[in-house]
Design a protein around this motif. Structure first.
Motif, PDB file in Angstrom:
ATOM      1  N   ALA A   3       0.823  -1.208   0.000  1.00 48.53           N
ATOM      2  CA  ALA A   3       0.000   0.000   0.000  1.00 48.53           C
ATOM      3  C   ALA A   3       0.859   1.260   0.000  1.00 48.53           C
ATOM      4  O   ALA A   3       0.520   2.265  -0.629  1.00 48.53           O
ATOM      5  CB  ALA A   3      -0.926   0.012   1.217  1.00 48.53           C
ATOM      6  N   GLY A   4       1.988   1.208   0.652  1.00 50.79           N
ATOM      7  CA  GLY A   4       2.848   2.373   0.770  1.00 50.79           C
ATOM      8  C   GLY A   4       3.418   2.824  -0.567  1.00 50.79           C
ATOM      9  O   GLY A   4       3.783   3.989  -0.728  1.00 50.79           O
ATOM     10  N   ARG A   5       3.475   1.916  -1.528  1.00 46.75           N
ATOM     11  CA  ARG A   5       4.074   2.272  -2.822  1.00 46.75           C
ATOM     12  C   ARG A   5       3.028   2.635  -3.871  1.00 46.75           C
ATOM     13  O   ARG A   5       3.377   2.916  -5.016  1.00 46.75           O
ATOM     14  CB  ARG A   5       4.939   1.111  -3.311  1.00 46.75           C
ATOM     15  CG  ARG A   5       6.162   0.910  -2.406  1.00 46.75           C
ATOM     16  CD  ARG A   5       6.927  -0.321  -2.804  1.00 46.75           C
ATOM     17  NE  ARG A   5       7.468  -0.219  -4.162  1.00 46.75           N
ATOM     18  CZ  ARG A   5       7.976  -1.262  -4.841  1.00 46.75           C
ATOM     19  NH1 ARG A   5       7.975  -2.449  -4.276  1.00 46.75           N
ATOM     20  NH2 ARG A   5       8.470  -1.103  -6.039  1.00 46.75           N
ATOM     21  N   GLU A   6       1.766   2.642  -3.447  1.00 50.90           N
ATOM     22  CA  GLU A   6       0.722   3.009  -4.419  1.00 50.90           C
ATOM     23  C   GLU A   6       0.849   4.487  -4.780  1.00 50.90           C
ATOM     24  O   GLU A   6       1.133   5.319  -3.928  1.00 50.90           O
ATOM     25  CB  GLU A   6      -0.672   2.762  -3.831  1.00 50.90           C
ATOM     26  CG  GLU A   6      -1.133   1.341  -4.035  1.00 50.90           C
ATOM     27  CD  GLU A   6      -2.554   1.123  -3.568  1.00 50.90           C
ATOM     28  OE1 GLU A   6      -3.294   2.110  -3.428  1.00 50.90           O
ATOM     29  OE2 GLU A   6      -2.894  -0.044  -3.333  1.00 50.90           O
ATOM     30  N   ARG A   7       0.684   4.751  -6.034  1.00 52.59           N
ATOM     31  CA  ARG A   7       0.832   6.131  -6.500  1.00 52.59           C
ATOM     32  C   ARG A   7      -0.399   6.493  -7.347  1.00 52.59           C
ATOM     33  O   ARG A   7      -0.743   5.742  -8.277  1.00 52.59           O
ATOM     34  CB  ARG A   7       2.104   6.234  -7.345  1.00 52.59           C
ATOM     35  CG  ARG A   7       2.559   7.656  -7.625  1.00 52.59           C
ATOM     36  CD  ARG A   7       4.019   7.630  -8.092  1.00 52.59           C
ATOM     37  NE  ARG A   7       4.205   6.751  -9.264  1.00 52.59           N
ATOM     38  CZ  ARG A   7       4.147   7.185 -10.521  1.00 52.59           C
ATOM     39  NH1 ARG A   7       3.957   8.469 -10.773  1.00 52.59           N
ATOM     40  NH2 ARG A   7       4.323   6.352 -11.535  1.00 52.59           N
ATOM     41  N   LEU A   8      -1.042   7.592  -7.022  1.00 49.86           N
ATOM     42  CA  LEU A   8      -2.221   8.024  -7.794  1.00 49.86           C
ATOM     43  C   LEU A   8      -1.735   8.648  -9.102  1.00 49.86           C
ATOM     44  O   LEU A   8      -1.022   9.650  -9.088  1.00 49.86           O
ATOM     45  CB  LEU A   8      -3.016   9.046  -6.978  1.00 49.86           C
ATOM     46  CG  LEU A   8      -4.383   9.443  -7.554  1.00 49.86           C
ATOM     47  CD1 LEU A   8      -5.347   8.260  -7.560  1.00 49.86           C
ATOM     48  CD2 LEU A   8      -4.974  10.599  -6.771  1.00 49.86           C
ATOM     49  N   VAL A   9      -2.071   8.010 -10.209  1.00 49.42           N
ATOM     50  CA  VAL A   9      -1.593   8.538 -11.484  1.00 49.42           C
ATOM     51  C   VAL A   9      -2.696   9.262 -12.261  1.00 49.42           C
ATOM     52  O   VAL A   9      -2.422   9.964 -13.218  1.00 49.42           O
ATOM     53  CB  VAL A   9      -0.985   7.437 -12.377  1.00 49.42           C
ATOM     54  CG1 VAL A   9       0.279   6.903 -11.733  1.00 49.42           C
ATOM     55  CG2 VAL A   9      -1.992   6.328 -12.631  1.00 49.42           C
TER      56      VAL A   9
END
Lengths: 255, 394
Positions: A3-9
């Motif tokens: 979850a920590g590496r999720e990035r909103l693109v």
């Protein structure tokens, strides 16, 4: 992926309202609206932007752009935008017009707004027909194209030739930025987004008139499926109306 | 004459009438709700069913200018428009009339901007009421078709030589399907005849200049002639309507009356709402109420004397206008009808209702309320508000 590496693109642009588009299935107006909204968001302009809606399929643009909007009479959007910009020079002012508006009944207004170098941005949707009234021949209709008023296809002898508005306006000294883009595939859409952003940047620089001609589909009136219409846009329409930057007098380039 | 009955929308009826007239030139620009007329016509052109030079111009201003050029060149020329289109051609609409060019234009009535609206009211043609054009209003598709054919004869009559607008209610008539009795092609061809203009460009025997500068020397005389032509148009409209009636069974005058002769109260109205009023009258008459209707067909020329004669016996009259004139008093049809009755020794009480703006539906209950208001005026002998609004949220 944690979850920590999720990035909103990607997200929903703030500069669009939540109103669902009324456009026909497969019509690229929705994409063009989104590109305008994304450009306004990226430049942080929403709170100081005023849009001018035209007449045609995009008559309801005021329902979709989440900024102040004014409705103009058929073809008069550049003149109305001129008045707004002159009295509110710090506002970002844009028009959103189709070819049945800008290239036809509104040719005088667009030519003279460009010639005066009005510091406004024009988003010009070219789908080669009058969509709203049911697909009649427009000045931009291609030779041979069947429309409801040229049921056997446009014939130059009777109906004249298509107008390349971007090239025509590019002969003037007023414009700071004129480009033609297309929405036929993802790559083209990304390029279109860049051009639209650039056009607003030109206005921020007070460089003068800016316009992006956006080649768009009209599956309903072309009598094509949305996919077929995109192919037609790439292979036929964009052959006559070549994409590219026709004028760039912005500082970024000049400097 | 062989005629046939078909199911047509108002726009189809107009397009079919145009096809039978087969004008030399049509120039037009798309605008809702008129678009269909010229779109259907363009298929007749593509199919080779007509000889018309069909010009897809870039605006209504150019559409009217092109038909002016065509008519000045001696052609029978037509166009069609609505609302903003009529407003946009306003400048040249006056020029068509003052150059005495017998152009015929169908107008599918639509509310003027702003706010932008596509539905029916008469603000568009009311805005052109003093442009010098004859204006005929149609109750239904049949009348629109019949008016169009007669309009050619009226416009081209040597005593008249004025352009004619044939008005039909946008969407209500332009898009609704109705039964229409069509004349056969040969009849229409003979009825409209071959157009032989008195003067036209490039007539080598009679060279002319059209529309030159005309200052204090002759401008006034030319306007006086124009006014006289409009006066003479009244008799021509009657004569053409009678001739058309004798040949088709559908006669026309300056207006139509319905249950008016023995009526005590009446409504004066134009176009499709007259049909609604007739239905209400039938209901009220069944209850023993003496109510009637006068449906005006010819708004220009305005039949002052005939209206006064037809309305003089009434106790109270309500004039219904589908347009406001924002003059802080009454709307156009009311003001003129009221003026027409001024010279009567005894006048009915007259009130005005402005109704149906922007396509607001005018149903039977609204019309029934008008007759109830008129009955109350007669009973109480109190006029009350002279100018009223029908079906609006206050």
């Amino acid at each position: 992926m944690s979850a920590g590496r999720e990035r909103l693109v990607a997200g929903y642009p703030e500069s669009l309202t939540e109103q669902a588009f009324h456009y026909c299935p497969g019509c690229t107006h929705g994409i063009a609206h989104r590109l305008v909204a994304e450009a306004l968001d990226a430049l942080g302009l929403r709170e100081r932007t005023i849009g001018v809606a035209s007449v045609g399929c995009s008559v309801f643009a005021y329902n979709y752009f989440n900024c102040d909007m004014q409705q103009a009479a058929h073809g008069r959007a550049p003149a109305v935008a001129t008045g707004i910009k002159r009295v509110l020079p710090d506002a970002v002012v844009f028009t959103y017009q189709g070819d049945g508006d800008l290239a036809s009944i509104g040719t005088a207004e667009i030519v003279h707004a460009a010639a005066r170098g009005e510091n406004i941005t024009v988003i010009f949707i070219n789908n080669t027909n009058y969509g709203m009234t049911g697909g009649q021949m427009a000045p931009t209709t291609l030779i041979g194209q069947k429309t409801t008023t040229t049921p056997l296809g446009r014939v130059a002898e009777n109906n004249g030739y298509p107008i390349r508005m971007a090239e025509m306006l590019a002969t003037l000294d007023g414009p700071a930025y004129i480009a033609r883009v297309s929405l036929h595939n993802a790559q083209a859409v990304v390029q279109a987004g860049r051009s639209i952003k650039k056009a607003f940047q030109a206005q921020l620089e007070r460089a003068g008139f800016s316009m992006v001609e956006v080649l768009s589909t009209c599956p309903t009136n072309w009598g094509m499926t949305p996919v077929k219409a995109l192919e037609h846009l790439e292979k036929v329409v964009a052959e006559y109306y070549r994409v590219g930057v026709l004028v760039d007098r912005t500082k970024e380039v000049a400097g | 004459m062989v005629s046939k009955t078909v199911a047509y929308t108002g726009n189809e009826a107009i397009a079919h009438g145009m096809k039978q007239i087969n004008p030399d030139v049509i120039a037009a620009y798309p605008i809702t709700p008129q678009t269909e007329i010229v779109q259907i016509y363009s298929t007749f052109v593509a199919d080779g069913l007509v000889d018309t030079e069909f010009v897809t111009v870039e605006s209504e201003h150019s559409a009217m200018s092109a038909v002016i050029g065509a008519a000045a060149g001696g052609a029978r020329a037509m166009t069609a428009t609505s609302s903003q289109g009529l407003a946009y051609m306003h400048e040249v609409v006056y020029i068509a009339a003052s150059m005495r060019l017998p152009i015929v234009m169908a107008v599918a009535n639509r509310a003027l901007s702003g706010p932008i609206n596509i539905h029916c009211d008469h603000s568009d043609t009311m805005g052109a009421r003093d442009s010098g054009w004859i204006q005929l209003y149609s109750e239904n598709a049949q009348e629109a078709y019949d008016n169009l054919i007669q309009a050619v004869r009226i416009a081209e009559h040597p005593d008249v030589q004025l352009p004619v607008m044939v008005c039909l209610d946008g969407f209500i008539i332009s898009h609704a399907l109705e039964t229409v009795t069509l004349n056969d092609d040969a009849f229409v061809k003979e009825f409209v005849g071959i157009y032989k203009p008195k003067h036209h460009l490039l007539d080598p025997e009679n060279p002319v200049t059209m529309g030159p500068l005309d200052l204090f020397d002759f401008y006034f005389e030319h306007k006086r002639d124009q006014a006289e032509a409009m006066r003479k148009a009244k008799d021509v409209i009657i004569a053409v309507g009678q001739e058309y009636g004798a040949k088709t069974g559908r006669g026309y005058g300056l207006f139509e009356t319905y249950q008016l002769d023995d009526a005590e109260t009446a409504i004066v109205v134009m176009s499709s709402t007259a049909g609604t009023a007739k239905a209400v009258i039938d209901e009220l008459r069944a209850q023993g109420q003496k109510v009637g209707l006068l449906k005006l067909r010819s708004f220009r020329p305005f039949p002052y004397a005939e209206l006064a004669e037809a309305l003089k016996h009434l106790k109270a009259v309500a004039v219904l206008d589908r347009a406001d004139s924002f003059n802080a008093f009454g709307a156009p049809l009311f003001v003129q009808t009221r003026a027409a009755l001024y010279d009567l020794p005894q006048r009915p009480t007259m009130i005005n209702y402005i109704y149906g703006l922007g396509g607001r539906d005018c149903d039977m209950s609204q019309i029934a309320r008008v007759y109830a208001d008129l009955a109350e005026i007669v009973k109480s002998n109190q006029t009350g508000e002279i100018v009223r609004y029908l079906g609006v949220r206050e």
